[in-house]
Write an enzyme that holds these catalytic residues in place. Structure first.
Site, PDB file in Angstrom:
ATOM      1  N   LYS A  66       0.839  -1.199   0.000  1.00 25.65           N
ATOM      2  CA  LYS A  66       0.000   0.000   0.000  1.00 25.65           C
ATOM      3  C   LYS A  66       0.875   1.250   0.000  1.00 25.65           C
ATOM      4  CE  LYS A  66      -3.989  -1.534   2.735  1.00 25.65           C
ATOM      5  NZ  LYS A  66      -5.010  -1.364   1.698  1.00 25.65           N
ATOM      6  N   ARG A  97     -10.626 -10.915   2.114  1.00 21.25           N
ATOM      7  CA  ARG A  97     -11.568 -11.888   1.568  1.00 21.25           C
ATOM      8  C   ARG A  97     -10.970 -13.297   1.601  1.00 21.25           C
ATOM      9  NH1 ARG A  97     -11.887  -8.695  -4.027  1.00 21.25           N
ATOM     10  NH2 ARG A  97     -11.495  -6.983  -2.597  1.00 21.25           N
TER      11      ARG A  97
HETATM   12  N1  BES Z   1      -8.182  -3.249   4.369  1.00 23.40           N
HETATM   13  C1  BES Z   1      -8.321  -2.891   3.014  1.00 23.40           C
HETATM   14  C2  BES Z   1      -9.606  -2.127   2.709  1.00 23.40           C
HETATM   15  C3  BES Z   1      -9.808  -0.774   3.300  1.00 23.40           C
HETATM   16  C4  BES Z   1      -9.028   0.294   2.932  1.00 23.40           C
HETATM   17  C5  BES Z   1     -10.882  -0.567   4.133  1.00 23.40           C
HETATM   18  C6  BES Z   1      -9.284   1.543   3.437  1.00 23.40           C
HETATM   19  C7  BES Z   1     -11.151   0.678   4.642  1.00 23.40           C
HETATM   20  C8  BES Z   1     -10.350   1.730   4.292  1.00 23.40           C
HETATM   21  C9  BES Z   1      -8.353  -4.124   2.120  1.00 23.40           C
HETATM   22  O1  BES Z   1      -7.615  -5.203   2.555  1.00 23.40           O
HETATM   23  C10 BES Z   1      -7.816  -3.706   0.791  1.00 23.40           C
HETATM   24  O2  BES Z   1      -6.705  -3.288   0.744  1.00 23.40           O
HETATM   25  N2  BES Z   1      -8.662  -3.786  -0.236  1.00 23.40           N
HETATM   26  C11 BES Z   1      -8.289  -3.375  -1.543  1.00 23.40           C
HETATM   27  C12 BES Z   1      -8.804  -4.425  -2.510  1.00 23.40           C
HETATM   28  C13 BES Z   1      -8.240  -4.306  -3.899  1.00 23.40           C
HETATM   29  C14 BES Z   1      -6.767  -4.646  -3.888  1.00 23.40           C
HETATM   30  C15 BES Z   1      -8.995  -5.225  -4.815  1.00 23.40           C
HETATM   31  C16 BES Z   1      -8.959  -2.022  -1.823  1.00 23.40           C
HETATM   32  O3  BES Z   1     -10.092  -1.791  -1.380  1.00 23.40           O
HETATM   33  O4  BES Z   1      -8.323  -1.196  -2.491  1.00 23.40           O
HETATM   34 ZN    ZN Z   2      -5.573  -5.153   1.953  1.00 25.86          ZN
END
Ligand code: BES
Ligand code: ZN
Ligand code: ZN
Length: 455
Positions: free
Chosen positions: A234, A308
């Site tokens: 990230k 997920r």
């Molecule tokens: N924990 C994050 C989602 C998240 C980010 C929730 C910010 C609340 C605030 C999750 O694990 C994630 O990184 N999801 C990605 C999925 C993508 C890679 C398909 C996202 O939402 O960008």
């Molecule tokens: Zn994530």
């Protein structure tokens, strides 16, 4: 601070709070003595939500307070009052229900474990009959907020396990956990793969409580104690708040505490996959193919779609007992935040009756939920060229829906299922919602469970 410090059941000597609707003020329906009317006018009181007008007696002591409620925003007004009133004990002239009175405590919550605060509690006088239920609800929400606010160096997978174990002890529930290689031995491959790069071993936490003759309800919470994004790392701004990625776990623990304290006639099963999504020599990689607990082969498109994956193994496990209902809470996607903003819990369900009952409860207790569709045609967005399914879609659209559709692949067709995609965090303070960890939809779910299962 413990929620009990914000309430008092002794009715004497409270400073009266008079909650005033804007229309009642504008249409001069308040019967006021001349001096009070002048005091309100001088302070420019217009009965806007949360506005306060303080009335002092001849000795300079606070005699009463008028609190503006705008147009029916009593709960918000009480939250503003709790936060802005001077120190003291207050009493309400009218009766309000629990969903209003709890705001008094929610507004005064502070995370003070690592920073001393000398703010004294503002106390609200409440009746003995309503106090216990306000307290159990506030306790549950304070637990959720505390867990989310606690930094990962103090609350990794092991410490989260300790929280579950203590809760189990407290309520005579049973606690079980699978740690590190035990996850491989007992077939939880995704939880192991996501969590194995961290020096803090991944684990699956389980709590079971209640009378086996009662209907079984399973609560599952995403317990990613920190989400670096893994190898698909990230950016720093997105990573900054990722201690909150165990917010789903915090939610189900708060709910579990509330259910057990209220002795709800259900059999409860809580499952929490607790991991740190870290980077290391043995980290799982984009392109890896994992065979999950239900046999489905998943191509890892992005290691940041880890929630997920860990939930998938937990959902498969939960469904093996054929519960009446499975409900999960997860800080699953940024896309859910784009869709409904930070304050609303996005809900998905394959069961119309349960979904509608939850929406009704959300309205009744003022705890917002918005339902999004499990839109079948988007299933193909998760197609993989080399495996049964990919863990993320290449499309920038409908990210919350594709995540929910991914989870649904691990739920048998006849199994009633609800998924909440939550923010679990207030980016800035609002009335009753201090900045930091936040509980979303748990009062609504609690109310729903009570209505559905209370005899
Ligand atoms: N924990 C994050 C989602 C998240 C980010 C929730 C910010 C609340 C605030 C999750 O694990 C994630 O990184 N999801 C990605 C999925 C993508 C890679 C398909 C996202 O939402 O960008
Ligand atoms: Zn994530
Ligand atoms: Zn995550």
């Amino acid at each position: 601070m413990h929620p009990s410090l914000f309430y008092d059941t002794n009715p004497s000597n409270g400073i009266p709070l008079i909650m005033v609707e804007q229309t009642r003020w504008e249409e001069s329906q308040l019967q006021l003595a001349e001096a009070e009317k002048n005091a309100l006018m001088t302070q420019g009181f217009a009965a806007k939500t949360g506005e306060l007008a303080l009335i002092w007696n001849g000795s300079g002591l606070l005699k009463k307070v008028y609190v503006g409620c705008g147009e029916g925003a009593v709960a918000k007004a009480l939250a503003c009052a709790a936060y802005n009133l001077p120190e003291g004990a207050y009493t309400l002239e009218e009766r309000f229900d629990e969903s209003v009175l709890i705001q008094w405590a929610l507004a005064q919550y502070r995370f003070t474990q690592y920073k001393t605060s000398n703010r004294k509690p503002r106390v609200l006088k409440v009746s003995e009959s309503i106090f216990p239920s306000i307290l159990t609800e506030a306790n549950a929400i304070f637990l959720v907020r505390d867990l989310i606010n606690t930094p990962t160096n103090e609350l990794g997978p092991q410490e989260l396990g300790d929280v579950v174990s203590k809760l189990a002890q407290q309520y005579d529930a049973s606690f079980e956990q699978w740690v590190g290689d035990e996850l491989l031995r007992d077939n939880f491959p995704a939880i192991h793969a996501v969590g194995r790069a961290s020096s803090h071993e991944p684990r699956l936490l389980s709590l079971r409580w209640g009378n086996p003759s009662h209907p079984l309800v399973c609560l599952i919470g995403k317990g990613v104690c920190f989400d670096s994004g893994g190898l698909d790392i990230k950016p720093s701004t997105a990573m900054r708040l990722m201690k909150k990625d165990m917010g789903g776990a915090a939610h189900v623990l708060g709910l579990a505490q509330w259910i057990m304290e209220n002795q709800l006639p259900i059999q409860l099963h809580v499952l929490i996959p607790a991991v740190e999504n870290a980077i290391g020599p043995n980290a799982f990689r984009p392109g890896d193919i994992l065979t999950l607990r239900n046999g489905l082969r998943v191509e890892v498109d992005n290691t940041d779609a880890e929630g997920r994956l860990v939930l998938a193994d937990a959902l498969t496990k939960a469904a093996e007992d054929n519960p009446e209902c499975i409900i999960d809470f997860a800080t699953l996607t940024g896309a859910a935040r784009v869709a409904v903003g930070t304050d609303i819990a996005a809900m998905f369900s394959n069961d119309e009756t349960i979904a509608n009952a939850l929406l009704d409860s959300a309205k009744e207790v003022n705890d917002p939920i918005w339902r999004l569709p499990l839109y079948e045609d988007y299933d193909s967005l998760l197609d993989s060229n080399v495996a049964d399914i990919a863990n993320a879609s290449a499309s920038p659209y409908a990210g919350a829906i594709t995540a929910a559709l991914f989870l649904r692949r691990f739920i048998p067709k006849t199994q009633a299922y609800v998924h909440f995609d939550i923010m679990a965090w207030n980016l800035s303070a609002k009335p009753g919602r201090p900045e930091g960890g936040e509980a979303m939809a748990i009062r609504a779910v609690g109310h729903f469970l009570k209505k559905r299962f209370q005899v």
